[in-house]
Motif scaffolding. Sequence first.
Motif, PDB file in Angstrom:
ATOM      1  N   TYR A 193       0.820  -1.200   0.000  1.00 13.79           N
ATOM      2  CA  TYR A 193       0.000   0.000   0.000  1.00 13.79           C
ATOM      3  C   TYR A 193       0.862   1.261   0.000  1.00 13.79           C
ATOM      4  O   TYR A 193       1.996   1.247   0.449  1.00 13.79           O
ATOM      5  N   GLU A 194       0.264   2.325  -0.496  1.00 15.33           N
ATOM      6  CA  GLU A 194       0.864   3.648  -0.340  1.00 15.33           C
ATOM      7  C   GLU A 194      -0.145   4.486   0.443  1.00 15.33           C
ATOM      8  O   GLU A 194      -1.341   4.176   0.474  1.00 15.33           O
ATOM      9  N   TYR A 195       0.353   5.536   1.076  1.00 19.49           N
ATOM     10  CA  TYR A 195      -0.474   6.342   1.965  1.00 19.49           C
ATOM     11  C   TYR A 195      -0.397   7.813   1.589  1.00 19.49           C
ATOM     12  O   TYR A 195       0.603   8.289   1.051  1.00 19.49           O
ATOM     13  N   LYS A 196      -1.475   8.521   1.883  1.00 19.24           N
ATOM     14  CA  LYS A 196      -1.551   9.961   1.642  1.00 19.24           C
ATOM     15  C   LYS A 196      -2.234  10.578   2.860  1.00 19.24           C
ATOM     16  O   LYS A 196      -3.228  10.057   3.355  1.00 19.24           O
ATOM     17  N   THR A 197      -1.703  11.705   3.320  1.00 21.80           N
ATOM     18  CA  THR A 197      -2.271  12.418   4.455  1.00 21.80           C
ATOM     19  C   THR A 197      -2.614  13.837   4.023  1.00 21.80           C
ATOM     20  O   THR A 197      -1.791  14.512   3.414  1.00 21.80           O
ATOM     21  N   LEU A 198      -3.842  14.252   4.321  1.00 19.73           N
ATOM     22  CA  LEU A 198      -4.280  15.611   4.013  1.00 19.73           C
ATOM     23  C   LEU A 198      -4.624  16.339   5.302  1.00 19.73           C
ATOM     24  O   LEU A 198      -5.159  15.745   6.238  1.00 19.73           O
ATOM     25  N   LYS A 199      -4.321  17.639   5.336  1.00 15.47           N
ATOM     26  CA  LYS A 199      -4.682  18.490   6.462  1.00 15.47           C
ATOM     27  C   LYS A 199      -5.711  19.506   5.976  1.00 15.47           C
ATOM     28  O   LYS A 199      -5.525  20.127   4.930  1.00 15.47           O
ATOM     29  N   PHE A 200      -6.782  19.650   6.730  1.00 11.20           N
ATOM     30  CA  PHE A 200      -7.816  20.626   6.439  1.00 11.20           C
ATOM     31  C   PHE A 200      -7.892  21.596   7.605  1.00 11.20           C
ATOM     32  O   PHE A 200      -8.118  21.175   8.747  1.00 11.20           O
ATOM     33  N   ALA A 201      -7.693  22.880   7.341  1.00  8.28           N
ATOM     34  CA  ALA A 201      -7.773  23.892   8.388  1.00  8.28           C
ATOM     35  C   ALA A 201      -9.230  24.186   8.709  1.00  8.28           C
ATOM     36  O   ALA A 201     -10.097  24.155   7.835  1.00  8.28           O
ATOM     37  N   THR A 202      -9.496  24.464   9.977  1.00  8.47           N
ATOM     38  CA  THR A 202     -10.833  24.893  10.376  1.00  8.47           C
ATOM     39  C   THR A 202     -10.892  26.411  10.330  1.00  8.47           C
ATOM     40  O   THR A 202      -9.872  27.091  10.298  1.00  8.47           O
ATOM     41  N   THR A 203     -12.103  26.929  10.315  1.00  6.62           N
ATOM     42  CA  THR A 203     -12.311  28.376  10.269  1.00  6.62           C
ATOM     43  C   THR A 203     -13.118  28.802  11.484  1.00  6.62           C
ATOM     44  O   THR A 203     -13.474  27.982  12.329  1.00  6.62           O
ATOM     45  N   TRP A 231      -8.176   5.969  -3.767  1.00  6.01           N
ATOM     46  CA  TRP A 231      -7.767   6.106  -2.370  1.00  6.01           C
ATOM     47  C   TRP A 231      -8.939   5.789  -1.453  1.00  6.01           C
ATOM     48  O   TRP A 231     -10.071   6.185  -1.720  1.00  6.01           O
ATOM     49  N   SER A 232      -8.677   5.089  -0.347  1.00 10.27           N
ATOM     50  CA  SER A 232      -9.684   4.789   0.671  1.00 10.27           C
ATOM     51  C   SER A 232      -9.322   5.522   1.952  1.00 10.27           C
ATOM     52  O   SER A 232      -8.168   5.478   2.394  1.00 10.27           O
ATOM     53  N   LEU A 233     -10.309   6.182   2.548  1.00 12.41           N
ATOM     54  CA  LEU A 233     -10.101   6.863   3.816  1.00 12.41           C
ATOM     55  C   LEU A 233      -9.969   5.821   4.915  1.00 12.41           C
ATOM     56  O   LEU A 233     -10.852   4.970   5.070  1.00 12.41           O
ATOM     57  N   ILE A 234      -8.860   5.846   5.670  1.00 13.02           N
ATOM     58  CA  ILE A 234      -8.680   4.855   6.733  1.00 13.02           C
ATOM     59  C   ILE A 234      -8.712   5.468   8.121  1.00 13.02           C
ATOM     60  O   ILE A 234      -8.917   4.775   9.108  1.00 13.02           O
ATOM     61  N   SER A 235      -8.519   6.795   8.209  1.00 12.76           N
ATOM     62  CA  SER A 235      -8.569   7.454   9.503  1.00 12.76           C
ATOM     63  C   SER A 235      -8.827   8.937   9.318  1.00 12.76           C
ATOM     64  O   SER A 235      -8.386   9.533   8.330  1.00 12.76           O
ATOM     65  N   CYS A 236      -9.534   9.517  10.258  1.00 10.37           N
ATOM     66  CA  CYS A 236      -9.802  10.950  10.228  1.00 10.37           C
ATOM     67  C   CYS A 236      -9.900  11.424  11.675  1.00 10.37           C
ATOM     68  O   CYS A 236     -10.614  10.822  12.478  1.00 10.37           O
ATOM     69  N   PHE A 237      -9.149  12.461  12.012  1.00 10.00           N
ATOM     70  CA  PHE A 237      -9.151  12.963  13.387  1.00 10.00           C
ATOM     71  C   PHE A 237      -8.837  14.449  13.384  1.00 10.00           C
ATOM     72  O   PHE A 237      -8.396  15.004  12.381  1.00 10.00           O
ATOM     73  N   ILE A 286      -7.282  15.994  10.135  1.00  7.94           N
ATOM     74  CA  ILE A 286      -6.307  15.192   9.407  1.00  7.94           C
ATOM     75  C   ILE A 286      -7.027  13.965   8.847  1.00  7.94           C
ATOM     76  O   ILE A 286      -7.726  13.260   9.577  1.00  7.94           O
ATOM     77  N   ALA A 287      -6.861  13.729   7.551  1.00  8.54           N
ATOM     78  CA  ALA A 287      -7.458  12.566   6.893  1.00  8.54           C
ATOM     79  C   ALA A 287      -6.327  11.726   6.293  1.00  8.54           C
ATOM     80  O   ALA A 287      -5.473  12.250   5.593  1.00  8.54           O
ATOM     81  N   VAL A 288      -6.362  10.426   6.587  1.00  9.03           N
ATOM     82  CA  VAL A 288      -5.323   9.508   6.109  1.00  9.03           C
ATOM     83  C   VAL A 288      -5.970   8.499   5.157  1.00  9.03           C
ATOM     84  O   VAL A 288      -6.994   7.900   5.482  1.00  9.03           O
ATOM     85  N   PHE A 289      -5.355   8.331   3.999  1.00 13.16           N
ATOM     86  CA  PHE A 289      -5.865   7.453   2.939  1.00 13.16           C
ATOM     87  C   PHE A 289      -4.828   6.392   2.599  1.00 13.16           C
ATOM     88  O   PHE A 289      -3.630   6.581   2.820  1.00 13.16           O
ATOM     89  N   GLN A 290      -5.308   5.290   2.031  1.00 13.28           N
ATOM     90  CA  GLN A 290      -4.401   4.268   1.504  1.00 13.28           C
ATOM     91  C   GLN A 290      -4.981   3.720   0.204  1.00 13.28           C
ATOM     92  O   GLN A 290      -6.182   3.802  -0.039  1.00 13.28           O
TER      93      GLN A 290
END
Length: 64
Positions: free
Chosen positions: A4-14, A38-44, A57-61
Motif C-alpha cells: 500500500y501507499e499512503y496519503k495524508t491531508l490536512k484541512f484547516a478549520t475556520t 484512495w480509501s479513507l482509513i482514519s480521520c481525526f 487530518i485525513a489519512v488514505f491508503q
Amino acid sequence: MDKYEYKTLKFATTGFSGGDLEIGKFDLELNKLGELGWSLISCFDTNMIQGASRLVIAVFQRKI
C-alpha cells in the motif's frame, strides 16, 4: 502480500475560535481521492484551545 501507499491531508478549520469545517470543500477533496482509488482509513482533529479543533487530518491508503 499486498503493498500500500499512503496519503495524508490536512484541512484547516475556520471561525473565530476554530472548529468550523467547510464540509462542501472537505467532501469534494474526499470524493476526488476516492475516484483515484484512495480509501479513507482514519480521520481525526487536532486541538488548539478549550477543545476547539485546529486541523482535521485525513489519512488514505490504496494498493500499489
